[in-house]
Design a protein around this motif. Structure first.
Motif, mmCIF file in Angstrom:
data_model
loop_
_atom_site.group_PDB
_atom_site.id
_atom_site.type_symbol
_atom_site.label_atom_id
_atom_site.label_comp_id
_atom_site.label_asym_id
_atom_site.label_seq_id
_atom_site.Cartn_x
_atom_site.Cartn_y
_atom_site.Cartn_z
ATOM 1 N N ILE A 123 0.831 -1.208 0.000
ATOM 2 C CA ILE A 123 0.000 0.000 0.000
ATOM 3 C C ILE A 123 0.871 1.267 0.000
ATOM 4 O O ILE A 123 0.662 2.162 -0.821
ATOM 5 N N PRO A 124 1.892 1.353 0.877
ATOM 6 C CA PRO A 124 2.758 2.538 0.812
ATOM 7 C C PRO A 124 3.432 2.713 -0.549
ATOM 8 O O PRO A 124 3.601 3.848 -1.011
ATOM 9 N N MET A 125 3.779 1.607 -1.221
ATOM 10 C CA MET A 125 4.408 1.743 -2.534
ATOM 11 C C MET A 125 3.451 2.377 -3.527
ATOM 12 O O MET A 125 3.820 3.274 -4.282
ATOM 13 N N VAL A 126 2.204 1.911 -3.513
ATOM 14 C CA VAL A 126 1.206 2.480 -4.417
ATOM 15 C C VAL A 126 0.947 3.940 -4.056
ATOM 16 O O VAL A 126 0.868 4.811 -4.928
ATOM 17 N N MET A 127 0.869 4.196 -2.740
ATOM 18 C CA MET A 127 0.639 5.567 -2.277
ATOM 19 C C MET A 127 1.760 6.505 -2.726
ATOM 20 O O MET A 127 1.521 7.674 -3.042
ATOM 21 N N CYS A 128 2.984 5.977 -2.749
ATOM 22 C CA CYS A 128 4.139 6.787 -3.153
ATOM 23 C C CYS A 128 3.952 7.273 -4.581
ATOM 24 O O CYS A 128 4.107 8.458 -4.881
ATOM 25 N N LEU A 129 3.564 6.346 -5.461
ATOM 26 C CA LEU A 129 3.335 6.707 -6.856
ATOM 27 C C LEU A 129 2.175 7.694 -6.971
ATOM 28 O O LEU A 129 2.250 8.717 -7.645
ATOM 29 N N TRP A 130 1.088 7.399 -6.262
ATOM 30 C CA TRP A 130 -0.134 8.200 -6.315
ATOM 31 C C TRP A 130 0.144 9.633 -5.852
ATOM 32 O O TRP A 130 -0.167 10.604 -6.534
ATOM 33 N N THR A 131 0.790 9.772 -4.688
ATOM 34 C CA THR A 131 1.023 11.109 -4.117
ATOM 35 C C THR A 131 1.998 11.921 -4.957
ATOM 36 O O THR A 131 2.018 13.144 -4.865
ATOM 37 N N SER A 132 2.810 11.227 -5.782
ATOM 38 C CA SER A 132 3.784 11.981 -6.570
ATOM 39 C C SER A 132 3.099 12.881 -7.602
ATOM 40 O O SER A 132 3.735 13.740 -8.187
ATOM 41 N N PHE A 133 1.798 12.677 -7.822
ATOM 42 C CA PHE A 133 1.069 13.540 -8.762
ATOM 43 C C PHE A 133 0.320 14.656 -8.035
ATOM 44 O O PHE A 133 -0.515 15.334 -8.612
ATOM 45 N N ILE A 192 15.842 13.689 -0.883
ATOM 46 C CA ILE A 192 14.460 13.264 -0.653
ATOM 47 C C ILE A 192 14.096 13.475 0.813
ATOM 48 O O ILE A 192 13.061 14.045 1.157
ATOM 49 N N TYR A 193 15.005 13.027 1.682
ATOM 50 C CA TYR A 193 14.774 13.179 3.118
ATOM 51 C C TYR A 193 14.598 14.649 3.469
ATOM 52 O O TYR A 193 13.673 15.036 4.190
ATOM 53 N N TYR A 194 15.486 15.475 2.944
ATOM 54 C CA TYR A 194 15.483 16.895 3.255
ATOM 55 C C TYR A 194 14.176 17.536 2.807
ATOM 56 O O TYR A 194 13.522 18.255 3.568
ATOM 57 N N LYS A 195 13.754 17.254 1.568
ATOM 58 C CA LYS A 195 12.534 17.856 1.046
ATOM 59 C C LYS A 195 11.296 17.333 1.779
ATOM 60 O O LYS A 195 10.397 18.101 2.110
ATOM 61 N N ALA A 196 11.262 16.024 2.016
ATOM 62 C CA ALA A 196 10.037 15.446 2.550
ATOM 63 C C ALA A 196 9.922 15.657 4.057
ATOM 64 O O ALA A 196 8.850 15.991 4.557
ATOM 65 N N GLU A 224 7.633 18.691 1.897
ATOM 66 C CA GLU A 224 7.101 18.641 0.528
ATOM 67 C C GLU A 224 6.939 17.165 0.149
ATOM 68 O O GLU A 224 7.749 16.608 -0.580
ATOM 69 N N TYR A 225 5.851 16.561 0.652
ATOM 70 C CA TYR A 225 5.679 15.120 0.466
ATOM 71 C C TYR A 225 5.556 14.729 -1.007
ATOM 72 O O TYR A 225 6.136 13.757 -1.463
ATOM 73 N N GLY A 226 4.752 15.503 -1.747
ATOM 74 C CA GLY A 226 4.513 15.158 -3.153
ATOM 75 C C GLY A 226 5.813 15.167 -3.951
ATOM 76 O O GLY A 226 6.121 14.228 -4.691
ATOM 77 N N TYR A 227 6.594 16.219 -3.748
ATOM 78 C CA TYR A 227 7.856 16.348 -4.466
ATOM 79 C C TYR A 227 8.818 15.230 -4.060
ATOM 80 O O TYR A 227 9.465 14.610 -4.912
ATOM 81 N N GLY A 228 8.874 14.965 -2.750
ATOM 82 C CA GLY A 228 9.737 13.883 -2.266
ATOM 83 C C GLY A 228 9.356 12.555 -2.889
ATOM 84 O O GLY A 228 10.216 11.775 -3.320
ATOM 85 N N LEU A 288 8.933 5.377 2.788
ATOM 86 C CA LEU A 288 8.882 5.978 4.122
ATOM 87 C C LEU A 288 7.904 7.152 4.221
ATOM 88 O O LEU A 288 7.271 7.333 5.250
ATOM 89 N N ILE A 289 7.786 7.932 3.148
ATOM 90 C CA ILE A 289 6.902 9.098 3.223
ATOM 91 C C ILE A 289 5.442 8.659 3.399
ATOM 92 O O ILE A 289 4.785 9.076 4.358
ATOM 93 N N PRO A 290 4.926 7.777 2.504
ATOM 94 C CA PRO A 290 3.554 7.309 2.724
ATOM 95 C C PRO A 290 3.406 6.524 4.031
ATOM 96 O O PRO A 290 2.367 6.599 4.686
ATOM 97 N N LEU A 291 4.451 5.788 4.392
ATOM 98 C CA LEU A 291 4.389 4.982 5.607
ATOM 99 C C LEU A 291 4.207 5.865 6.837
ATOM 100 O O LEU A 291 3.465 5.518 7.760
ATOM 101 N N LEU A 292 4.858 7.011 6.831
ATOM 102 C CA LEU A 292 4.727 7.936 7.966
ATOM 103 C C LEU A 292 3.277 8.396 8.116
ATOM 104 O O LEU A 292 2.724 8.395 9.214
ATOM 105 N N LYS A 293 2.650 8.732 6.973
ATOM 106 C CA LYS A 293 1.246 9.155 7.019
ATOM 107 C C LYS A 293 0.352 8.030 7.526
ATOM 108 O O LYS A 293 -0.534 8.231 8.346
#
Lengths: 316, 278
Positions: A53-63, A277-281, A286-290, B126-131
């Motif tokens: 789920i986090p992997m899919v969310m990562c792709l999704w939030t990047s937009f 990535i760590y710095y931005k997010a 800036e979650y989306g950008y990260g 990690l970013i989505p996981l945190l949320k």
């Protein structure tokens, strides 16, 4: 639908495994599927919940333009476009590439050399060296990093003391605070924490090389070097490729070293993709950008991993 | 230095012995510096001329360290590593066995999902996981670190490799003798994949212990920190108190080094097997 899907693999394996194919009924197949899923269930829950789920969310939030305490705003490929216009992103990419280009060949060559020097030693000596080279890996990045930070310290560091004592430098150098030297310090420490695993792999690969071939070559009057390149090298090529891939991936992900030693400074000279990535997010939220940068990093790493699986598959 | 099989002293051998010795010193010295630094006084540390051996050893750094809740940090780290290790071994050996030995609907799909996930870097989730962890009210609890570690599919992959070595005849025999699925698993499968579980256990323990990035994102309260995070924070606050920081590094390193040295054999075996099979 269900039965045909199950029967297909059964039929393919049919000729070799008589007993399991004959007499498996539909009810039995269903029972087997249910019990298989019960065995899988504990793993699947955590795997789906905290990895997929986090992997899919990562792709999704990047937009999305996503940050704390505000609704996400859809931006399409906005984050990706922003990335390609972001100078610091490019700088981080170049630094990451520099680390990979320097660290990967050095680590691979050194570990091959060390392994070839120790693999023939008697049991205790071989385990001793394997152990020594693995120590920095096990000790943990944080413990290793803080001691190096002290050793590189401008005033009280032992590196300056030794370098001055041997006449390499005249005045104290601020190794980690200098744009030119900082990244090389990081590569050096990365080297010490990276060679352990390749050495273990090479030692076991060299141990598996067919000894009769080596002896035959020696009888025929081949030199050590010839024996190595003509006989042993081809046989350990798969291990070499594997080591190249894992070292590349590890170098791409270099993070703790940078966060603890330089925080990307001075003047972004040690920013890597992972640190940026760590710095931005997590510093600028800036979650989306990260996430968009994470997606790009994931694609690059997935390509390397795919290469590795392909190589591994060929060997069977 | 010369313990090779043929044992003739050639120039190459001498040079390689020297290089090996230098590399060994280079890799072991930081550890030596951690342990000696942790018992030096501030005056002995803050000099431009390093003291090679601590002449006035003191426990002051350790006393100061444990007045920060370093004991609690250590407990948190041990808890994370042990629980993650146990859960990973249980879930992965069950799943690995089924993926290796059973035929069922959806197996190919699940296995390709596992392979795909393994190919991706852990840090990007990690970013989505945190949320997600915040939404589940798990953020800043040790479970926020444990659960994603257990869900990481490498263990299943490793245990599938080991389970494939079990002969099908044994499973047939168990079935004919009327053993149920659970009994077959506990009494026949588990003893046969023991070396795999050993390798996975120590691998997970060390990974969980050292997974600094995950800990950094998930744990923020001073009482829920791990020992790695604790040292990192000490370093950020008191950058020049090297004695204190080295004491922290020593406390973080000793348990994991002890575990590694005790179970070294399993670990190197696991690397060689899990990795070379790809």
């Amino acid at each position: 639908m269900t039965t045909s899907a199950i029967k297909k693999p059964l039929k393919q394996k049919g000729p070799s495994k008589r007993s399991t194919v004959l007499g498996i009924s539909q009810a039995e197949a269903r029972r087997e599927t249910i019990s298989a899923y019960l065995f899988l269930l504990p793993f699947l829950v955590v795997f789906v919940g905290f990895v997929l789920i986090p992997m899919v969310m990562c792709l999704w939030t990047s937009f999305f333009d996503s940050t704390m305490a505000r609704e996400d705003i859809f931006v399409g490929f906005g984050n990706y476009i922003k990335m390609f216009q972001d100078e610091i992103f490019w700088k981080a990419l170049m630094n990451t590439a520099l680390i990979v280009v320097v660290a990967v060949p050095t680590v691979t060559a050194f570990s091959l050399w060390v392994a070839s020097a120790i693999y023939k030693m008697k049991g205790a000596a071989c385990s001793f060296f394997r152990c020594v080279f693995y120590l920095p890996v096990v000790t943990g990045t944080v413990a290793v990093t803080v001691v190096w930070k002290w050793m590189f310290n401008n005033y009280y560091g032992i590196v300056n003391y030794i370098a001055k004592g041997t006449g390499l430098i005249e005045n104290n150098v601020n190794w980690l605070g200098n744009e030119k030297t900082a990244i090389w310090c990081i590569i050096l420490i990365l080297f010490t924490t990276s060679i352990g695993q390749p050495i273990v792999l090479y030692v076991s690969a060299l141990g598996n090389v067919d000894a009769s071939l080596v002896e035959a070559a020696e009888v025929d009057g081949a030199t050590r070097l010839q024996t190595f390149w003509k006989i042993m090298w081809p046989q350990i090529t798969p291990t070499t490729l594997y080591i190249l891939v894992i070292t590349t991936i590890n170098s791409f992900q270099c993070f703790a070293l940078i966060q603890l030693l330089t925080s990307g400074g001075p003047n972004h000279s040690t920013d890597t993709i992972m640190y940026y990535i760590y710095y931005k997010a997590f510093k600028l939220y800036e979650y989306g950008y990260g996430n968009a940068m994470g997606v790009i990093l994931a694609i690059v790493i997935a390509l390397f991993s795919a290469l590795q699986f392909k190589v591994a598959g060929k060997r069977d | 230095m010369n313990s090779t099989v043929t044992g003739k002293l050639t120039p190459y051998r001498i040079i390689s012995g020297i290089i090996l010795a230098i590399l060994t010193v280079f890799l072991v010295f930081p550890l030596y510096w951690i342990f000696t630094g942790s018992v030096k006084t501030a005056a002995d540390i803050n000099t431009p001329t390093p003291q090679w051996f601590p002449t006035n050893p003191t426990w002051a750094n350790y006393e100061k360290l444990f007045s920060n809740p370093a004991g609690l940090w250590l407990f948190n780290t041990i808890f994370i590593a042990v629980v993650a290790m146990l859960l990973t071994c249980i879930t992965a050996s069950m799943a690995g066995y089924v993926l290796a030995k059973k035929r069922f609907y959806g197996k190919a799909f699940i296995f390709s999902a596992i392979i795909c996930a393994m190919a991706l870097p852990k840090q990007v989730i990690l970013i989505p996981l945190l949320k997600e962890m915040s939404a589940l009210h798990l953020h800043d609890t040790l479970w926020a670190v444990i659960l994603p570690t257990v869900g990481w599919p490498f263990g299943v992959f490793l245990m599938k490799q080991f389970s494939e070595g079990i002969p099908n005849e044994m499973l047939e025999a168990a079935r004919i003798d009327g053993a149920g699925e659970v009994r077959t698993f506990v009494q026949i499968i588990l003893p046969m994949v023991k070396p795999g579980i050993g390798a996975l256990a120590i691998f997970t323990f060390i990974t969980a212990w050292n997974d600094y990035f995950m800990q950094l994102i998930m744990l923020t309260k001073n009482t829920s920190l791990t020992i790695s995070l604790g040292i990192a924070n000490l370093q950020a606050e008191m950058a020049t108190d090297f004695g204190l920081i080295m004491a922290g590094a020593a406390v973080a390193a000793i348990p994991i080094l002890a575990v590694f040295l005790m179970f070294q054999k399993y670990f190197t075996q696991g690397i060689a097997m899990g990795a070379v099979k790809g």
